[in-house]
Design a protein around this motif. Structure first.
Motif, PDB file in Angstrom:
ATOM      1  N   UNK A 183       0.962  -0.799  -0.097  1.00 44.78           N
ATOM      2  CA  UNK A 183      -0.433   0.341   0.312  1.00 44.78           C
ATOM      3  C   UNK A 183       0.811   1.204   0.172  1.00 44.78           C
ATOM      4  N   UNK A 184       1.900   1.027   0.446  1.00 38.41           N
ATOM      5  CA  UNK A 184       2.639   2.171   0.981  1.00 38.41           C
ATOM      6  C   UNK A 184       3.494   2.715  -0.606  1.00 38.41           C
ATOM      7  N   UNK A 185       4.031   1.313  -1.100  1.00 39.24           N
ATOM      8  CA  UNK A 185       5.093   1.431  -2.221  1.00 39.24           C
ATOM      9  C   UNK A 185       4.159   2.035  -3.723  1.00 39.24           C
TER      10      UNK A 185
ATOM     11  N   UNK B 236       8.752   5.422   2.748  1.00 38.37           N
ATOM     12  CA  UNK B 236       9.092   4.327   2.059  1.00 38.37           C
ATOM     13  C   UNK B 236       9.239   3.969   1.545  1.00 38.37           C
ATOM     14  N   UNK B 237      10.074   2.985   1.701  1.00 38.48           N
ATOM     15  CA  UNK B 237      11.636   1.488   1.773  1.00 38.48           C
ATOM     16  C   UNK B 237      11.694   1.430  -0.081  1.00 38.48           C
ATOM     17  N   UNK B 238      12.692   2.496  -0.690  1.00 36.89           N
ATOM     18  CA  UNK B 238      12.819   2.066  -1.804  1.00 36.89           C
ATOM     19  C   UNK B 238      13.854   1.060  -1.978  1.00 36.89           C
ATOM     20  N   UNK B 239      14.135   0.269  -2.570  1.00 39.67           N
ATOM     21  CA  UNK B 239      15.754  -0.125  -3.641  1.00 39.67           C
ATOM     22  C   UNK B 239      16.923   0.680  -3.715  1.00 39.67           C
ATOM     23  N   UNK B 240      17.695  -0.195  -3.108  1.00 40.14           N
ATOM     24  CA  UNK B 240      18.841   0.913  -3.226  1.00 40.14           C
ATOM     25  C   UNK B 240      19.793   1.150  -4.705  1.00 40.14           C
ATOM     26  N   UNK B 241      19.493   2.160  -5.138  1.00 42.08           N
ATOM     27  CA  UNK B 241      20.119   2.218  -6.877  1.00 42.08           C
ATOM     28  C   UNK B 241      21.597   1.731  -6.509  1.00 42.08           C
ATOM     29  N   UNK B 242      21.484   1.170  -8.066  1.00 43.38           N
ATOM     30  CA  UNK B 242      23.384   1.121  -8.226  1.00 43.38           C
ATOM     31  C   UNK B 242      23.752   2.087  -7.982  1.00 43.38           C
ATOM     32  N   UNK B 243      25.020   1.902  -7.294  1.00 41.17           N
ATOM     33  CA  UNK B 243      26.472   3.021  -7.163  1.00 41.17           C
ATOM     34  C   UNK B 243      26.694   3.343  -8.393  1.00 41.17           C
ATOM     35  N   UNK B 244      27.114   2.662  -9.274  1.00 40.48           N
ATOM     36  CA  UNK B 244      27.796   2.737 -10.494  1.00 40.48           C
ATOM     37  C   UNK B 244      26.282   3.091 -11.464  1.00 40.48           C
ATOM     38  N   UNK B 245      25.993   4.729 -11.787  1.00 39.85           N
ATOM     39  CA  UNK B 245      25.169   5.032 -12.042  1.00 39.85           C
ATOM     40  C   UNK B 245      25.817   5.131 -13.971  1.00 39.85           C
TER      41      UNK B 245
ATOM     42  N   UNK C 279      25.234   1.117   3.506  1.00 37.83           N
ATOM     43  CA  UNK C 279      24.937   1.776   4.621  1.00 37.83           C
ATOM     44  C   UNK C 279      24.003   2.238   3.695  1.00 37.83           C
ATOM     45  N   UNK C 280      23.547   2.291   2.868  1.00 34.44           N
ATOM     46  CA  UNK C 280      22.817   3.706   2.885  1.00 34.44           C
ATOM     47  C   UNK C 280      21.081   3.253   2.608  1.00 34.44           C
ATOM     48  N   UNK C 281      20.584   4.438   3.004  1.00 34.15           N
ATOM     49  CA  UNK C 281      19.051   3.945   2.561  1.00 34.15           C
ATOM     50  C   UNK C 281      18.059   4.905   1.595  1.00 34.15           C
ATOM     51  N   UNK C 282      17.196   3.989   0.735  1.00 36.46           N
ATOM     52  CA  UNK C 282      16.151   5.163   0.273  1.00 36.46           C
ATOM     53  C   UNK C 282      15.313   5.260   0.135  1.00 36.46           C
ATOM     54  N   UNK C 283      14.894   6.352  -0.367  1.00 38.36           N
ATOM     55  CA  UNK C 283      13.017   5.753  -0.353  1.00 38.36           C
ATOM     56  C   UNK C 283      12.699   6.619  -2.015  1.00 38.36           C
TER      57      UNK C 283
ATOM     58  N   UNK D 266      15.116   7.417  -9.598  1.00 41.16           N
ATOM     59  CA  UNK D 266      13.756   7.832  -9.407  1.00 41.16           C
ATOM     60  C   UNK D 266      13.606   7.457  -8.113  1.00 41.16           C
ATOM     61  N   UNK D 267      14.930   7.166  -7.076  1.00 34.53           N
ATOM     62  CA  UNK D 267      14.769   7.387  -5.830  1.00 34.53           C
ATOM     63  C   UNK D 267      15.894   8.158  -5.108  1.00 34.53           C
ATOM     64  N   UNK D 268      15.643   8.825  -3.549  1.00 34.71           N
ATOM     65  CA  UNK D 268      16.795   9.514  -2.848  1.00 34.71           C
ATOM     66  C   UNK D 268      16.479   9.443  -1.575  1.00 34.71           C
ATOM     67  N   UNK D 269      17.976   9.620  -1.237  1.00 35.16           N
ATOM     68  CA  UNK D 269      18.449   8.969  -0.390  1.00 35.16           C
ATOM     69  C   UNK D 269      17.736   9.160   0.894  1.00 35.16           C
ATOM     70  N   UNK D 270      17.457   8.735   1.947  1.00 31.37           N
ATOM     71  CA  UNK D 270      16.629   8.980   3.149  1.00 31.37           C
ATOM     72  C   UNK D 270      17.705   9.884   4.516  1.00 31.37           C
TER      73      UNK D 270
END
Length: 167
Positions: free
Chosen positions: A12-14, A92-101, A124-128, A147-151
């Protein structure tokens, strides 16, 4: 009269974070995800979706799990059906994006970065989900990565100098 958003499942949150909580939008994305994994399926009924979002049913079996995982990459079906309190104010937690974009490190901006500090900080990062683009990816916003931001800001524990990464 609009209903207040209450606790439910992470699903629901996602869906709310991505603006997919309206049934017609969910239905379109579900059918698109089903097609992407080679299934020709209809979306579950609005009643079933409501039960899933409110935690009133078990984790679905079979193809529903596969479609939900294709629809929301980075989450397992089991995770999506865990309780989540929308009123707590937690992001709302989001999957961590790849470090190399595109081959560039999202922390230090170096091409093909192999720095262990960047790897530890990223692990150790947390994303939303980005509230601006709803997970689609902002090309004009430096804080939005895929499409994600670090929290949270965080500090490397074993660094000689503190290295802070802005959220």
């Amino acid at each position: 009269m609009s209903r207040a958003v209450t606790s439910g499942t992470l699903l629901k949150a996602v869906l709310r974070a991505r603006d997919w909580h309206i049934y017609r939008v969910f239905e379109r994305e579900y059918v698109r995800a089903a097609s992407s994994i080679g299934e020709d399926l209809y979306a579950p009924s609005p009643r079933t979706l409501r039960r899933w979002q409110n935690g009133e049913s078990e984790v679905p079996h079979g193809y529903h799990m596969s479609v939900l995982e294709a629809m929301l990459p980075g989450y397992t079906a089991e995770e999506l059906f865990t309780p989540f309190d929308l009123l707590a104010g937690d992001p709302v937690p989001a999957p961590t994006p790849d470090r190399l974009q595109d081959g560039v490190c999202i922390l230090c901006a170096l091409t093909s970065c192999a720095d262990q500090m960047c790897a530890r900080l990223h692990a150790g990062s947390v994303w939303t989900w980005c509230p601006r683009c709803k997970g689609r990816g902002c090309r004009h916003d430096d804080d939005c990565i895929a499409g994600r931001r670090e929290v949270y800001d965080y500090t490397a524990e074993d660094s000689d100098s503190e290295m802070r990464v802005a959220a």
